[in-house]
Write a protein that holds these residues in place. Structure first.
Motif, short mmCIF file in Angstrom:
data_model
loop_
_atom_site.label_atom_id
_atom_site.label_comp_id
_atom_site.label_asym_id
_atom_site.label_seq_id
_atom_site.Cartn_x
_atom_site.Cartn_y
_atom_site.Cartn_z
N LEU A 196 0.81 -1.22 0.00
CA LEU A 196 0.00 0.00 0.00
C LEU A 196 0.84 1.27 0.00
O LEU A 196 0.30 2.36 0.20
CB LEU A 196 -0.94 0.00 1.21
N PHE A 199 -0.46 3.62 -2.60
CA PHE A 199 -1.76 4.16 -2.19
C PHE A 199 -1.58 5.31 -1.21
O PHE A 199 -2.18 6.38 -1.36
CB PHE A 199 -2.61 3.05 -1.57
N GLY A 226 -2.52 -4.55 5.85
CA GLY A 226 -2.75 -3.18 5.38
C GLY A 226 -3.01 -2.14 6.43
O GLY A 226 -3.78 -1.19 6.19
N CYS A 228 -2.15 1.18 8.07
CA CYS A 228 -1.41 2.35 7.60
C CYS A 228 -1.43 3.46 8.64
O CYS A 228 -2.31 3.50 9.51
CB CYS A 228 -2.03 2.89 6.31
N ALA A 255 -9.73 4.51 -1.65
CA ALA A 255 -9.77 3.06 -1.50
C ALA A 255 -10.91 2.47 -2.33
O ALA A 255 -10.74 1.46 -3.02
CB ALA A 255 -9.92 2.68 -0.03
N LYS A 260 -10.99 -1.35 -3.10
CA LYS A 260 -10.59 -1.77 -1.76
C LYS A 260 -11.53 -1.10 -0.75
O LYS A 260 -12.38 -0.29 -1.13
CB LYS A 260 -9.14 -1.38 -1.48
#
Length: 481
Positions: A196, A199, A226, A228, A255, A260
Motif C-alpha cells: 500500500l 496508495f 494493510g 497504515c 480506497a 478496496k
C-alpha cells in the motif's frame, strides 16, 4: 479565502459543483451538493436553507427541523478527481450550523465544529492565543470485508453469522508468499510486503496538492493486512479538525476507487495491534510555547504544561466516552498491544497514557504532549475540545500529575501501580459513559448538558445493542453448556 475570493475562484477554475460538508455528533461526514451557478454572495451572508435536521442522528425532531448551513469560505478547497467519475470539477466547503438565524448566539449547540470553536475561545481567559494539534491517523485498507449474513442471524434460520477479511498482506491469504506480513510484524516493511505504499503516497499527494495539508510522514503500521499511518504536520484547532475529516474521507474515497475498503475501526483483527489516533498538542501565547521551560532539567516542561497534563489525566476516564466512542474501541485498550491502559504520564514512554516526546532538548517549537488513548472513531472536533477543556481545568485547579513514570507500565505489579497512584482506563464503552455521567462539569459550559445527554443516550443504546447480541465466539464457547 473570503466569500468574494471563493466566488471568483469558482468562476476562474470553472467549478461545476460545490459540496457543502458538515458532521453529525459522532463525526460522520454529511454532504449536500449545489451547482456553482446557484451560489452567490448571499449564500455566505444568510447561509443555505438546506438542512432537515430531523434526518441527522442526534440533531432535531421532525416538528422543529429547519436549520441553516453557513459556509465557511476559509475552508474552500477544490476536490481531487476521485470525487467525481463524471470528470466534473468540484469543490468543498465546511459549514457551521445555525438554528433560526445566522447570529452568533444562534449557533446550534449540537454542531461539533461549533463546540470546538467555542472551546478555543476559552484560551483567552487563560492568557493563551492558540493551540497546535498534530494527530497520527491510523487505519486499515483491506481488499474486502465480508459480513454475513446479518446481525440478526442469531434469531433467524440463516445458518450463523460472522465476518471475513481479505488482504494480500494477511498471513491467511493464499498465494501471497512475497507479500504476507505476520501478526504484529507490519512496522515499516519495505516493498513488496508493503503493498500500500503507492496508495498512501497518492493520498498524501492529494492532501497537499488539493487540501493544502502538509504531511510529516506515511508508513505501514505494526498490524498485518494493510494497517497504515499518516502523520499530519501540526496546525491550529479548527483547521486541524477539518484536516482530519478530509483525510478520513479521502482515504475512503480513494480506497473505493481502487476496489478496496478502508476502515478506521480500531480493532478489526483478533490478536493483532489496533488503530489509534495519538494526538499531539501544545499551548501557545503568540510565538511562545507555554508548555516549554528550558530550565526544567527533567522534561523541559513548564509548570503550566504539567498542570495541563494533570487535568487530562484526572478526567481520563470520562474523556474515553469521547476519545474512544465505540464498543470496538475497548478491544484495543487492553494489555499487550502497545495501547495505553493505565492513567499516567512519562518522558518518551509509550506505555503511558501521556507521553512527552524527548527526541531533542532545547527545542521550544516542538515541546508538546502526546495523548495516546484516542482512536480514529473519535469525532475530532469533540476530541480536541474535550482535551483542551480538561487541560485548562488542570491549569485552573493546579492539578499536579505527579512525577513522570520511567518504567514500562505494562510490567508494573498491582502494588507498584498503587504506590505510583496509577489508575486504569475504563474497560468498556459503558464504563466510559458512566464516568462521563459523574464527571462532566468541566465540559458542560462548552458542550452543554443538552448535548452531553443526547450523546450519552445514543451511545448507551449502542452499548446495549452490542451487549445483547450473541457473537460467534460466544456460541462456540457456550453452546454445549
Amino acid at each position: 479565502m473570503n466569500a468574494d475570493q471563493v466566488l471568483q475562484t469558482i468562476k476562474d477554475e470553472k467549478i461545476s459543483f460545490i459540496d457543502f460538508w458538515f458532521v453529525d455528533i459522532f463525526g460522520e461526514l454529511h454532504n449536500v451538493g449545489m451547482p456553482s451557478y446557484a451560489i452567490d454572495k448571499n449564500s455566505f451572508v444568510n447561509g443555505l436553507e438546506k438542512l432537515d435536521a430531523s434526518s441527522i442522528v442526534g440533531f432535531k425532531s421532525v416538528n422543529n427541523s429547519d436549520m441553516i448551513l453557513m459556509p465557511d469560505p476559509t475552508s474552500f478547497k477544490i476536490l481531487p478527481s476521485d470525487y467525481d467519475p463524471g470528470n466534473r470539477k468540484n469543490a468543498r466547503i465546511f459549514c457551521d450550523l445555525y438554528d433560526g438565524s445566522t447570529d452568533e448566539s444562534s449557533r446550534y449547540n449540537r454542531d461539533s465544529r461549533g463546540i470546538a470553536y467555542k472551546a478555543s475561545k476559552k484560551l483567552k481567559e487563560f492568557g493563551f492565543t492558540h493551540t497546535n494539534w498534530g494527530p497520527e491517523i491510523e487505519f486499515f485498507v483491506f481488499d474486502t470485508i465480508n459480513v454475513y449474513p446479518s446481525p440478526y442471524a442469531a434469531t433467524h434460520s440463516y445458518g450463523g453469522s460472522g465476518y471475513s477479511i481479505e488482504s494480500k498482506e494477511s498471513p491467511w491469504a493464499k498465494g501471497n508468499v512475497s507479500t504476507a506480513i505476520d501478526i504484529k510484524e507490519g512496522y515499516y516493511p519495505s516493498q513488496p510486503k508493503d503493498t500500500l505504499e503507492g496508495f498512501r503516497k497518492d493520498v498524501c499527494d492529494d492532501l497537499y496538492n488539493y487540501f493544502g495539508i502538509r504531511i510529516e510522514a506515511e508508513h505501514h503500521e505494526v498490524a498485518t493486512s494493510g494497517q497504515c499511518e499518516i502523520n499530519l504536520e501540526y496546525d491550529e484547532m479548527i483547521q486541524m479538525a477539518d484536516h482530519v475529516i478530509g483525510v478520513k474521507n479521502l482515504v475512503k474515497v480513494k480506497a473505493k476507487r481502487k476496489n478496496k475498503v478502508a476502515t478506521f475501526m480500531p480493532k478489526p483483527i483478533f490478536g493483532d495491534n489496533a488503530s489509534a489516533m495519538h494526538t499531539h498538542q501544545s499551548l501557545w501565547n503568540g510565538k511562545s510555547n507555554v508548555m516549554y521551560d528550558k530550565d526544567d532539567e527533567q522534561a523541559q516542561m513548564s509548570q503550566t504544561g504539567r498542570y495541563y497534563i494533570g487535568g487530562i489525566l484526572s478526567h481520563a476516564s470520562a474523556l474515553c466516552a469521547i476519545s474512544n466512542p465505540t464498543t470496538n474501541s475497548y478491544k484495543r485498550l487492553v494489555p499487550g498491544f502497545e495501547a495505553p491502559v493505565n492513567v499516567c504520564w512519562g518522558l518518551g514512554n509509550r506505555s503511558a497514557a501521556i507521553r512527552v516526546p524527548m527526541y531533542n532538548r532545547n527545542q521550544e517549537k516542538s515541546k508538546r504532549l502526546e495523548y495516546r488513548v484516542p482512536d480514529p472513531t473519535a469525532n475530532i472536533y469533540l476530541l480536541e475540545a474535550a482535551l483542551l477543556l480538561a487541560g485548562l481545568d488542570g491549569i485552573k485547579n493546579k492539578i499536579d500529575p505527579g512525577d513522570p513514570i520511567e518504567e514500562n507500565v505494562y510490567k508494573l505489579s498491582p502494588e507498584k501501580k498503587r504506590e505510583y497512584k496509577i489508575g486504569s482506563l475504563p474497560v468498556s464503552l459503558k464504563g466510559a459513559l458512566d464516568s462521563l455521567s459523574s464527571d462532566s462539569k468541566f465540559l458542560e459550559d462548552v458542550f452543554t448538558k443538552d448535548f452531553l445527554d443526547v450523546y450519552s443516550e445514543l451511545k448507551y443504546k449502542e452499548y446495549v445493542a452490542f451487549a445483547q447480541t450473541p457473537t460467534a465466539w460466544e456460541v462456540s464457547m457456550y453452546a454445549d453448556a
